[in-house]
Design a protein around this motif. Structure first.
Motif, PDB file in Angstrom:
ATOM      1  N   MET A  81       0.958  -1.307   0.079  1.00 28.27           N
ATOM      2  CA  MET A  81       0.040  -0.057   0.050  1.00 28.27           C
ATOM      3  C   MET A  81       0.694   1.206  -0.028  1.00 28.27           C
ATOM      4  O   MET A  81       1.165   1.827   1.010  1.00 28.27           O
ATOM      5  N   SER A  82       1.326   1.717  -1.165  1.00 32.68           N
ATOM      6  CA  SER A  82       2.138   3.028  -1.200  1.00 32.68           C
ATOM      7  C   SER A  82       0.967   3.968  -1.352  1.00 32.68           C
ATOM      8  O   SER A  82      -0.253   4.195  -1.520  1.00 32.68           O
ATOM      9  N   ARG A  83       1.463   5.367  -1.330  1.00 33.29           N
ATOM     10  CA  ARG A  83       0.991   6.611  -1.368  1.00 33.29           C
ATOM     11  C   ARG A  83       0.132   6.555  -2.852  1.00 33.29           C
ATOM     12  O   ARG A  83       0.749   6.013  -3.993  1.00 33.29           O
ATOM     13  N   LEU A  84      -0.890   7.487  -2.894  1.00 32.57           N
ATOM     14  CA  LEU A  84      -1.697   7.448  -3.772  1.00 32.57           C
ATOM     15  C   LEU A  84      -0.852   8.409  -5.166  1.00 32.57           C
ATOM     16  O   LEU A  84      -0.520   9.402  -4.708  1.00 32.57           O
ATOM     17  N   ASN A  85      -0.836   7.915  -6.261  1.00 34.69           N
ATOM     18  CA  ASN A  85      -0.078   8.729  -7.298  1.00 34.69           C
ATOM     19  C   ASN A  85      -0.748   9.133  -8.493  1.00 34.69           C
ATOM     20  O   ASN A  85      -0.835   8.236  -9.305  1.00 34.69           O
ATOM     21  N   LEU A  86      -1.536  10.158  -8.530  1.00 35.19           N
ATOM     22  CA  LEU A  86      -2.439  10.318  -9.546  1.00 35.19           C
ATOM     23  C   LEU A  86      -1.605  11.268 -10.595  1.00 35.19           C
ATOM     24  O   LEU A  86      -1.325  12.561 -10.631  1.00 35.19           O
ATOM     25  N   THR A  87      -1.167  10.744 -11.511  1.00 29.01           N
ATOM     26  CA  THR A  87      -0.579  11.161 -12.851  1.00 29.01           C
ATOM     27  C   THR A  87      -1.566  12.034 -13.713  1.00 29.01           C
ATOM     28  O   THR A  87      -2.808  11.580 -13.249  1.00 29.01           O
ATOM     29  N   THR A  88      -0.997  12.579 -14.561  1.00 27.11           N
ATOM     30  CA  THR A  88      -2.227  13.396 -15.649  1.00 27.11           C
ATOM     31  C   THR A  88      -3.272  12.441 -16.136  1.00 27.11           C
ATOM     32  O   THR A  88      -4.256  12.815 -16.229  1.00 27.11           O
ATOM     33  N   GLN A  89      -2.675  11.461 -16.459  1.00 25.38           N
ATOM     34  CA  GLN A  89      -3.373  10.327 -17.307  1.00 25.38           C
ATOM     35  C   GLN A  89      -4.414   9.730 -16.477  1.00 25.38           C
ATOM     36  O   GLN A  89      -5.680   9.673 -16.631  1.00 25.38           O
ATOM     37  N   ARG A  90      -3.824   9.305 -15.141  1.00 24.32           N
ATOM     38  CA  ARG A  90      -4.763   8.824 -14.256  1.00 24.32           C
ATOM     39  C   ARG A  90      -5.840   9.530 -13.856  1.00 24.32           C
ATOM     40  O   ARG A  90      -7.133   9.508 -13.462  1.00 24.32           O
ATOM     41  N   LYS A  91      -5.441  10.871 -13.426  1.00 19.62           N
ATOM     42  CA  LYS A  91      -6.450  11.990 -13.136  1.00 19.62           C
ATOM     43  C   LYS A  91      -7.681  12.182 -14.203  1.00 19.62           C
ATOM     44  O   LYS A  91      -8.678  12.274 -13.822  1.00 19.62           O
ATOM     45  N   ALA A  92      -7.079  12.149 -15.414  1.00 16.67           N
ATOM     46  CA  ALA A  92      -8.005  12.344 -16.542  1.00 16.67           C
ATOM     47  C   ALA A  92      -9.103  11.236 -16.669  1.00 16.67           C
ATOM     48  O   ALA A  92     -10.132  11.331 -16.806  1.00 16.67           O
ATOM     49  N   ILE A  93      -8.495  10.133 -16.470  1.00 13.93           N
ATOM     50  CA  ILE A  93      -9.433   8.847 -16.451  1.00 13.93           C
ATOM     51  C   ILE A  93     -10.356   8.790 -15.464  1.00 13.93           C
ATOM     52  O   ILE A  93     -11.406   8.630 -15.621  1.00 13.93           O
ATOM     53  N   LEU A  94      -9.987   9.293 -14.117  1.00 12.65           N
ATOM     54  CA  LEU A  94     -10.893   9.328 -13.027  1.00 12.65           C
ATOM     55  C   LEU A  94     -11.887  10.401 -13.234  1.00 12.65           C
ATOM     56  O   LEU A  94     -13.067   9.790 -12.783  1.00 12.65           O
TER      57      LEU A  94
END
Lengths: 130, 130
Positions: free
Chosen positions: B1-14
């Motif tokens: 369980m590491s820290r949440l890492n919202l990259t540009t791509q992941r953020k856009a998809i979310l």
DNA sequence: ATTAAATTTATACTAAGTCTAAATACTATT
DNA sequence: AATAGTATTTAGACTTAGTATAAATTTAAT
């Protein structure tokens, strides 16, 4: 709805699925047929499984894995999958009718059917020492 | 369980999945991202969907179709699929705890979770004239 | 600035199943 | 029994959904 036509292939596949204690995938069914000396074409196995499913003689289970599984039990029932070992067991208790009515009322659907897959940990995985 | 890492791509998809009223497949998500001017690699979309699912920010729905669908609602809930038009609606009533207890007792499993997919006919398909 | 770790990209690959056209097997009629 | 027509099987090409891999890029930490 035409008359039931059980060819040699379909009969062999039906017999095999009905004789299984577990819930084999199409690939596993082909493997078991081969071990019994049957060698049917790839597509025939899929066609037959669909035919038998449509005829209501077997059931197709979609348990969230990549491949469908097949079940010789045709009575209405559900399944429970062990997260640890992947084992699949039958669940014979039906969801309460009251709940189904509530769902139908809230969603405005005519509810015909429900698929339920429970996930959990089976007895053997809970007690690995036994 | 590491820290949440919202990259540009992941953020856009979310963002996209959360903004959907429906339950798009990965292919539909790619299409909608493209329409918004995003052009991510095929694999990135799949990777991100898995990442977001594992992080609990979205849900993967396996409704028995060939492709998974994704849902921005993370509360426990179920789905109902219209046999006629394929439409998927949310079901917010949970299965009665009494039933779950009964299933656990009969199967000797620890039941953690259940997936329920109802099938039926939706209001619009029942009243096609309206 | 430099290294290390994580992520994205492009593309090859896999698994499960469908589709197609030719060959074969059944069915019904004469 | 021969024929025509329908259904089924076969082999293999194809499709869809998703995973794996290796190089390139980005991000984070010294």
């Amino acid at each position: 709805m035409s008359r039931l036509n059980l060819t040699t292939q379909r009969k062999a596949i039906l017999d095999l699925v009905q004789s299984c204690e577990d819930h084999p995938t199409a690939a596993e069914i082909m493997e078991r047929l081969r071990m019994k000396g049957h060698q049917f074409a790839y597509g025939t196995v899929y066609n037959s499984l669909r035919y038998l499913t449509d005829a209501g003689l077997i059931r197709e289970l979609k348990l969230g894995e990549t491949a469908s599984r097949y079940d010789g039990r045709t009575e209405d029932h559900y399944h429970i999958v062990c997260k640890k070992c992947g084992r699949v067991d039958e669940v014979l208790s039906a969801p309460p009718a009251e709940w189904i009515r509530e769902v139908a009322a809230k969603t405005n659907y005519d509810v015909h059917h429900s698929q339920v897959v429970f996930e959990g940990v089976c007895y053997s995985c809970k007690h690995p020492n036994a």
